[in-house]
Design a protein around this motif. Structure first.
Motif, short mmCIF file in Angstrom:
data_model
loop_
_atom_site.label_atom_id
_atom_site.label_comp_id
_atom_site.label_asym_id
_atom_site.label_seq_id
_atom_site.Cartn_x
_atom_site.Cartn_y
_atom_site.Cartn_z
N LEU A 222 41.76 31.26 49.01
CA LEU A 222 41.12 32.56 48.88
C LEU A 222 42.06 33.57 48.21
N VAL A 223 43.34 33.57 48.64
CA VAL A 223 44.33 34.49 48.07
C VAL A 223 44.61 34.16 46.61
N ARG A 224 44.57 32.88 46.28
CA ARG A 224 44.84 32.47 44.90
C ARG A 224 43.68 32.85 43.97
N VAL A 225 42.47 32.83 44.50
CA VAL A 225 41.28 33.06 43.67
C VAL A 225 40.91 34.54 43.60
N TYR A 226 41.08 35.28 44.69
CA TYR A 226 40.68 36.68 44.77
C TYR A 226 41.89 37.57 45.06
N THR A 227 41.76 38.84 44.68
CA THR A 227 42.71 39.85 45.15
C THR A 227 41.97 40.72 46.17
N ARG B 102 41.56 43.85 46.05
CA ARG B 102 40.76 44.80 45.27
C ARG B 102 39.46 44.14 44.80
N SER B 103 39.55 42.90 44.30
CA SER B 103 38.34 42.24 43.80
C SER B 103 37.36 41.94 44.94
N LEU B 104 37.87 41.58 46.11
CA LEU B 104 36.99 41.35 47.27
C LEU B 104 36.31 42.65 47.70
N PHE B 105 37.09 43.73 47.72
CA PHE B 105 36.53 45.03 48.09
C PHE B 105 35.43 45.44 47.12
N GLN B 106 35.71 45.31 45.82
CA GLN B 106 34.72 45.71 44.83
C GLN B 106 33.48 44.83 44.87
N LEU B 107 33.68 43.53 45.10
CA LEU B 107 32.53 42.64 45.20
C LEU B 107 31.65 43.03 46.38
N PHE B 108 32.27 43.39 47.51
CA PHE B 108 31.48 43.83 48.66
C PHE B 108 30.72 45.11 48.32
N MET B 109 31.38 46.05 47.65
CA MET B 109 30.72 47.31 47.29
C MET B 109 29.58 47.10 46.30
N VAL B 110 29.73 46.12 45.41
CA VAL B 110 28.64 45.78 44.49
C VAL B 110 27.45 45.23 45.27
N CYS B 111 27.73 44.43 46.31
CA CYS B 111 26.65 43.90 47.16
C CYS B 111 25.95 45.03 47.92
N VAL B 112 26.73 46.01 48.35
CA VAL B 112 26.18 47.13 49.12
C VAL B 112 25.23 47.98 48.27
N PHE B 113 25.58 48.19 47.02
CA PHE B 113 24.89 49.19 46.19
C PHE B 113 23.38 49.00 46.06
N LEU C 281 39.66 31.05 35.73
CA LEU C 281 39.19 32.43 35.60
C LEU C 281 40.03 33.33 36.50
N ASP C 282 40.54 34.43 35.96
CA ASP C 282 41.32 35.34 36.79
C ASP C 282 40.40 36.14 37.71
N ALA C 283 41.01 36.90 38.63
CA ALA C 283 40.24 37.62 39.66
C ALA C 283 39.26 38.61 39.04
N ASP C 284 39.66 39.31 37.96
CA ASP C 284 38.76 40.29 37.33
C ASP C 284 37.54 39.62 36.70
N LYS C 285 37.78 38.49 36.00
CA LYS C 285 36.66 37.77 35.39
C LYS C 285 35.73 37.24 36.47
N ARG C 286 36.31 36.74 37.54
CA ARG C 286 35.51 36.21 38.65
C ARG C 286 34.65 37.32 39.27
N LEU C 287 35.28 38.50 39.47
CA LEU C 287 34.56 39.65 40.02
C LEU C 287 33.43 40.05 39.09
#
Length: 197
Positions: free
Chosen positions: A8-13, A15-26, A85-91
């Motif tokens: 999980l740490v290798r794939v996500y940061t 920040r990317s986890l936080f932003q992904l959650f916020m995108v789900c919330v919106f 894929l880096d964390a930003d591309k994955r996000l």
């Protein structure tokens, strides 16, 4: 357990986890609030404002649970995406795919809410197939898949498009933070409503 955490740490940061959650919330919370305020006035008129606030609070609490569930599904799906894929591309990849599907879902609800009939040519075409529901949902699936695939291809190939999506997610995160604050208020209201009198 440690292996899963290191993956999980290798794939996500964070920040990317936080932003992904916020995108789900919106989109979930925007739609919930729109529907909640639509029902607020008639519930308040029928009973009282406190009951209308209770209805809105339960809706928001459910939207929070739904957002967390979708977030977990997206995180797991993100682990299946190639690790180069880096964390930003994955996000950008996961967030954009979710937003496209959410917009289609909201569009479908608005379409049925407004009680628009299907175009005559499309309805008659479906009827001639002898399996109208099967072909209708196949058409919806294909439209959703194609409209999600195009921005995903751009994310992988165009850095400018990916950067634009990340910037949009930053703005979405600001609005979603307000929605999460409303969620906390709704949980407080639900707790107050369930206190023994």
């Amino acid at each position: 357990m440690l292996n899963n955490r290191s993956l999980l740490v290798r794939v996500y940061t964070n920040r990317s986890l936080f932003q992904l959650f916020m995108v789900c919330v919106f989109p979930i919370h925007a739609w919930t609030l729109l529907m909640g305020f639509r029902d607020f006035s008639w519930v308040a008129a029928r009973t009282n404002v406190w009951d209308a606030l209770g209805l809105l609070s339960y809706s928001l609490a459910f939207a929070l649970v739904e957002s967390m569930g979708i977030f977990l599904i997206l995180v797991i799906l993100g682990l299946l995406i190639p690790h180069w894929l880096d964390a930003d591309k994955r996000l950008a990849f996961l967030g954009t795919a979710f937003l496209v599907v959410a917009l289609w879902a909201i569009g479908g609800q608005v379409y049925s809410w407004m009680r628009y009939p299907l175009p005559t040519w499309f309805a008659s075409l479906l009827i001639r197939t002898n399996h109208p529901f099967r072909y209708f949902w196949l058409t919806v699936f294909l439209l959703t898949t194609v409209s999600a695939a195009l921005p995903l291809i751009l994310i992988v190939r165009q850095n400018n498009f990916r950067s634009s999506m990340i910037e949009i997610f930053d703005r979405i995160s600001t609005i979603s933070s307000l929605y999460v604050f409303f969620d906390v208020l709704s949980i407080v209201i639900i707790a107050m409503r369930n206190l023994p009198s």
